[in-house]
Design an enzyme around this catalytic site. Structure first.
Site: not given
Ligand code: BES
Ligand code: ZN
Length: 576
Positions: A261, A289, A285-286, A308, A373, A365
């Site tokens: 996002e 955010h 989703h993004e 999330e 989520y 990580d």
């Molecule tokens: N912010 C996250 C991705 C992220 C989280 C990167 C933690 C690094 C550390 C992003 O908004 C996300 O949640 N992406 C999901 C999308 C899905 C839930 C629709 C993904 O990457 O799958």
């Molecule tokens: Zn997210």
């Protein structure tokens, strides 16, 4: 006092208000070389502790150029190395000359062979704590920064894009150019982001565009044609969009996430270009955010669910308002399936399945999962159902307005909830979600009529999301997979959401073609959402093939994806 378990930033020290960046991308050496200036909120003195990882610090000075005493500590495994600068009385900021390392965890440098157009590509991914490998700074969401000016010197046949407002391109020396940006809204450092590549754009509306490599631009514009509609739906629900433009950048296949996002410029995996708009929930989703996460941010990784969980909730509200309740319930059904898989994966570490976590000494990580989520989503849904939608929607707008451009903890949220809707948290038994592991037995269940019909075999799936839910509900040994494949064309689907779910069924059923189907997915994408389950199942049943395929594919993965896959392979004994 330390502000965040994952940062050396100290609340008693000056806080950065604004940064200036000046960086040159050296594709040959795979380093960024340049300077950052940190400007403080108010003048200070004494020690200033900054986060760094793998940086070569060349010189540290006051803003006027006077050299300053400083010390770079030995690196700690999760946090990186503390850079302590001694500030003379009345310091308004510091200036640091430095270079990144080719191993910078926030950066991926791609060879021309790894992009569609055979051009070099560079991008950053700062969340959760990788911004410190891009520049020395206070790398905690508690310290939001504006970017006064950012200047990227790049080969002139490429272009830099930043999650910021573009200010133009200036000629550099030789065959280089300088792309310049500014970011007037304060953001947590994990939202600092840029990419450099051969990129072209297609306008989608007056405030939205999509950027991609030239060969993908038209397909991307078609896939994301509804972005302006989503933006309007979101504004109706959550209040005005505060970031001016909303653009989307299609990344190379190695991008480890579905989307990120980054403000004004969402980064997405090319794997959502399914050709049928079936994966645009990632964009919803993004985009969501922009309110939940970017406007109101988690104070640290301990409160990640505030980002999330709220965003999944907001994403489904956007989908509901555009495509109806049945569509959003179907997504919630698929999400619940993912949640159950994650809860099983963390069976031995239940503390990581609380919403409010204590991640001191834990790499965020490694703690990453679907739990914040989907469990977060279920809590918010429970609160909505208990309060009633009108009261809950008013609360949401109030919450977003009260905490705009702030970074908050779960406790801040709970106190605000109690002040505005007294007794609601108790009636919804919110603390069971917040502080207990797993899922309360009476958690709300999504209600999708279509999902129930599909699972009872009363109807055939009529769209990709229905097909996904249908596949998720199948037991591998209860179906003829060849027949299923022929009926739905599964192994030739562009959607990896569908294809990887089918490959998991093939693996679990012991189908002879499973290893090769898995290999094709694993070579096609670096998105961890697909890599993790496929490598887990593959290495359980075919450890040697898993190791071999990983060797073949790893060059196309981001460093974070590589370490995730390696730990999966090690757990299964497929790698030492
Ligand atoms: N912010 C996250 C991705 C992220 C989280 C990167 C933690 C690094 C550390 C992003 O908004 C996300 O949640 N992406 C999901 C999308 C899905 C839930 C629709 C993904 O990457 O799958
Ligand atoms: Zn997210």
């Amino acid at each position: 006092m330390r502000l965040d378990p994952h940062s050396f930033a100290d609340s008693g020290q000056p806080q950065t208000r604004s940064i200036d960046l000046e960086l040159r991308a050296d594709f040959g050496a795979r380093v960024l070389e340049g300077e950052v200036a940190l400007h403080f909120r108010s003048p200070g003195a004494g020690p200033l502790d900054l986060d760094t990882r793998d940086l070569s610090v060349r010189a540290v000075s006051a803003l006027d150029g006077t050299p300053l005493r400083h010390e770079l500590s030995a690196p700690e495994p999760i946090l990186g190395a503390r850079l302590r600068v001694e500030l003379p009385a009345g310091s308004r900021g510091v200036r640091i000359r430095y270079a990144t390392s080719p191993a910078a965890t926030a950066l991926q440098w791609l060879d021309p062979s790894q992009t569609t157009g055979k051009q070099p590509f560079l991008y950053s991914q700062s969340q959760p704590i990788h911004a410190r490998s891009l520049a020395p700074l206070q790398d905690t969401p508690r310290v939001r920064v504006i970017v006064g000016s950012a200047r990227f010197t790049v080969p002139s046949r490429l272009r830099a894009l930043m999650a910021a407002a573009a200010r133009g391109r200036e000629p550099g020396s030789g065959d280089e150019a300088v792309d310049t940006f500014e970011m007037p809204q304060p953001v947590p450092p994990y939202l600092l982001a840029f990419a450099v590549g051969d990129l072209s754009s297609r306008q989608l509306s007056s405030r939205c565009a999509v950027w991609a490599e030239p060969a993908l631009a038209d397909a991307a514009a078609a896939e994301f044609a509804q972005v302006e509609d989503m933006l309007r739906a979101a504004e109706k629900l959550f209040g005005p969009y505060e970031w001016d433009r909303y653009d989307v950048l299609v990344m190379p296949p190695s991008f480890p996430y579905g989307g990120m996002e980054n403000p004004r410029l969402t980064f997405v995996t090319p794997s959502i270009l399914a050709g049928d708009r079936s994966l645009v929930n990632v964009i919803a989703h993004e985009l969501a955010h922009a309110w939940t996460g970017n406007l109101v941010s988690n104070a640290s990784a301990n409160d990640f669910w505030l980002n999330e969980g709220f965003t999944v909730y907001a994403e489904r509200r956007i989908l509901e308002s555009l495509h109806g309740r049945e569509a959003s319930e179907l997504h919630a059904t698929a999400g619940l399936h993912d949640l159950q898989v994650s809860l099983e994966r963390f069976a031995a570490r239940p503390e990581l399945t609380r919403l409010r976590t204590d991640l001191r000494g834990v790499d965020p990580d490694e703690a990453y999962s679907t739990v914040p989520y989907e469990k977060g989503y279920l809590l918010l849904r429970r609160l909505e159902e208990t309060a009633g939608r009108p009261a809950w929607d008013e609360f949401l707008r109030d919450y977003l307005g009260t905490f705009r451009f702030q970074s908050i903890t779960t406790q801040d949220f709970l106190e605000f909830l109690e002040a505005r809707l007294p007794g609601l948290a108790a009636r919804a038994r919110a603390l069971e979600f917040v502080d207990a592991p797993g899922l309360p037995p009476d958690a709300p269940l999504p209600r999708s009529l279509r999902a129930e019909q599909l699972r009872r075999g009363e109807t055939d799936p009529a769209n990709p999301t229905e097909l996904l839910v249908f596949l998720q509900g199948l037991a591998p040994d209860s179906v003829d997979l060849r027949e299923l494949d022929a009926r739905f064309g599964l192994s030739s689907r562009r959607s990896l959401e569908l294809r990887h779910t089918f490959v998991l069924l093939q693996l679990r059923a012991g189908a002879p073609e499973a290893v090769d189907s898995a290999r094709r997915v694993l070579l096609e994408t670096g998105r961890m959402r697909y890599l993790r389950p496929l490598y887990t199942d593959l290495s359980r049943r075919h450890p040697e093939a898993a190791r071999r395929i990983y060797e073949e594919a790893r060059g196309g993965y981001h460093a974070i994806a590589r370490s995730m896959v390696e730990s999966v392979l090690k757990e299964q004994g497929a790698l030492r």
